[in-house]
Write an enzyme that holds these catalytic residues in place. Sequence first.
Site, mmCIF file in Angstrom:
data_model
loop_
_atom_site.group_PDB
_atom_site.id
_atom_site.type_symbol
_atom_site.label_atom_id
_atom_site.label_comp_id
_atom_site.label_asym_id
_atom_site.label_seq_id
_atom_site.Cartn_x
_atom_site.Cartn_y
_atom_site.Cartn_z
ATOM 1 C CE LYS A 1 -78.156 69.601 31.974
ATOM 2 N NZ LYS A 1 -77.844 68.614 31.132
ATOM 3 N NE ARG B 1 -73.539 67.416 23.672
ATOM 4 C CZ ARG B 1 -72.403 66.726 25.014
ATOM 5 N NH1 ARG B 1 -72.915 66.830 26.136
ATOM 6 N NH2 ARG B 1 -71.258 66.378 24.452
ATOM 7 C CD GLN B 2 -72.453 75.621 20.555
ATOM 8 O OE1 GLN B 2 -72.236 75.206 21.557
ATOM 9 N NE2 GLN B 2 -72.092 77.001 20.353
ATOM 10 C CB THR C 1 -76.353 65.541 33.164
ATOM 11 O OG1 THR C 1 -75.719 66.736 32.635
ATOM 12 C CG2 THR C 1 -77.969 65.775 33.187
ATOM 13 N NE ARG D 1 -74.015 70.854 30.594
ATOM 14 C CZ ARG D 1 -73.446 69.762 30.853
ATOM 15 N NH1 ARG D 1 -72.294 70.052 31.397
ATOM 16 N NH2 ARG D 1 -74.233 68.566 30.809
HETATM 17 C C1 R5P Z 1 -77.684 67.934 27.528
HETATM 18 O O1 R5P Z 1 -78.797 68.677 27.323
HETATM 19 C C2 R5P Z 1 -77.757 66.525 27.347
HETATM 20 O O2 R5P Z 1 -79.262 65.981 27.018
HETATM 21 C C3 R5P Z 1 -76.953 65.756 28.316
HETATM 22 O O3 R5P Z 1 -77.721 65.719 29.554
HETATM 23 C C4 R5P Z 1 -75.649 66.010 28.604
HETATM 24 O O4 R5P Z 1 -75.013 66.020 27.406
HETATM 25 C C5 R5P Z 1 -74.947 65.309 29.334
HETATM 26 O O5 R5P Z 1 -73.728 65.734 29.697
HETATM 27 P P1 R5P Z 1 -72.658 65.283 31.011
HETATM 28 O O6 R5P Z 1 -72.727 63.718 30.989
HETATM 29 O O7 R5P Z 1 -71.334 65.658 30.770
HETATM 30 O O8 R5P Z 1 -73.374 66.184 32.182
#
Ligand code: R5P
Length: 292
Positions: free
Chosen positions: A189, A93-94, A224, A191
């Site tokens: 979304k 993800r990073q 999420t 974050r």
């Molecule tokens: C982020 O862009 C990923 O696609 C997931 O939405 C994210 O990693 C989900 O993380 P969490 O369950 O902590 O919200």
Amino acid sequence: MKVIAGPTSTVLGRKVAELLNSGVVDVEQRTFPDGGSYVRLAAPVAGDEAIVVQTLSRPQDTSIMQLLQIISAAKRFGATKVVAVVPYFAYARQDKAFLEGEAVTCMLLSGLIESAGAQAFVTVEAHSRDSMGYFTIPAANVCAAPAISGKLREMGLEGASVIAPDQGALERARSLAKMLGGESFSVKKHRDRVTGKVVVTESDFDVSGKKAVIYDDIISTGGTIVETAKVVKKQNPARIVVACVHALLVGDALERIFAAGAERVFSTDTLPSKTDTVSVAPLIAEELSRSA
Ligand code: R5P
């Protein structure tokens, strides 16, 4: 060909080996008194192509150290080729520095896997296209949608609307919706990069009275999916099912997702979890046979 079933993928590794009709090499592992990881291949791989299956489940840093040691040992002890199969590619993800001063862990890990001796890499549903771009060896990103759509059809969800929990996940939702014969949509979304708190706002779609599938690559804290499910539930769909590829399910993530209105949550077995009812072994075996 020999499949080395790493300590984090003993079950999935065996399934892949069975489908490839190949032998399995187990890995002995223990922790040194100072906390370091020890691994040793339990059988020789000299003269064979070695397929190392090791997912990066929690604790990720230990799983990574085991992966690097297994690749290195296979190479040193005479494997003709080493293929790293990493069903869940942690740290992907990073794939860029979001804040000044951060490392690009995806790039760092790709380099470590290559320098340990991997000559090819296979993962399942990497977080983004960018996350595969740091390898210089052949790197395949297996799409999980065929396995996920099969399960959804079994559950009577053909024609369902597939909702992506952010715009980056829309392409993934589109592929799944196409296989189900339904439409795809995305919520918006945001974050907070420091606190990690997620805010989801409704977008321009209407699933009232319809079957809805919320589909994401990863469920970690569940924030999420929980926020997306709340927004979707407000529209009174006939059903809400949550599917993901990699279920980390930190803390009470699963309970909170059910409380937000999901009737069912399932994932693939890239990570062993309470929800891993769909196997990606056939997709991995297919990719390995294709690229052999
Ligand atoms: C982020 O862009 C990923 O696609 C997931 O939405 C994210 O990693 C989900 O993380 P969490 O369950 O902590 O919200």
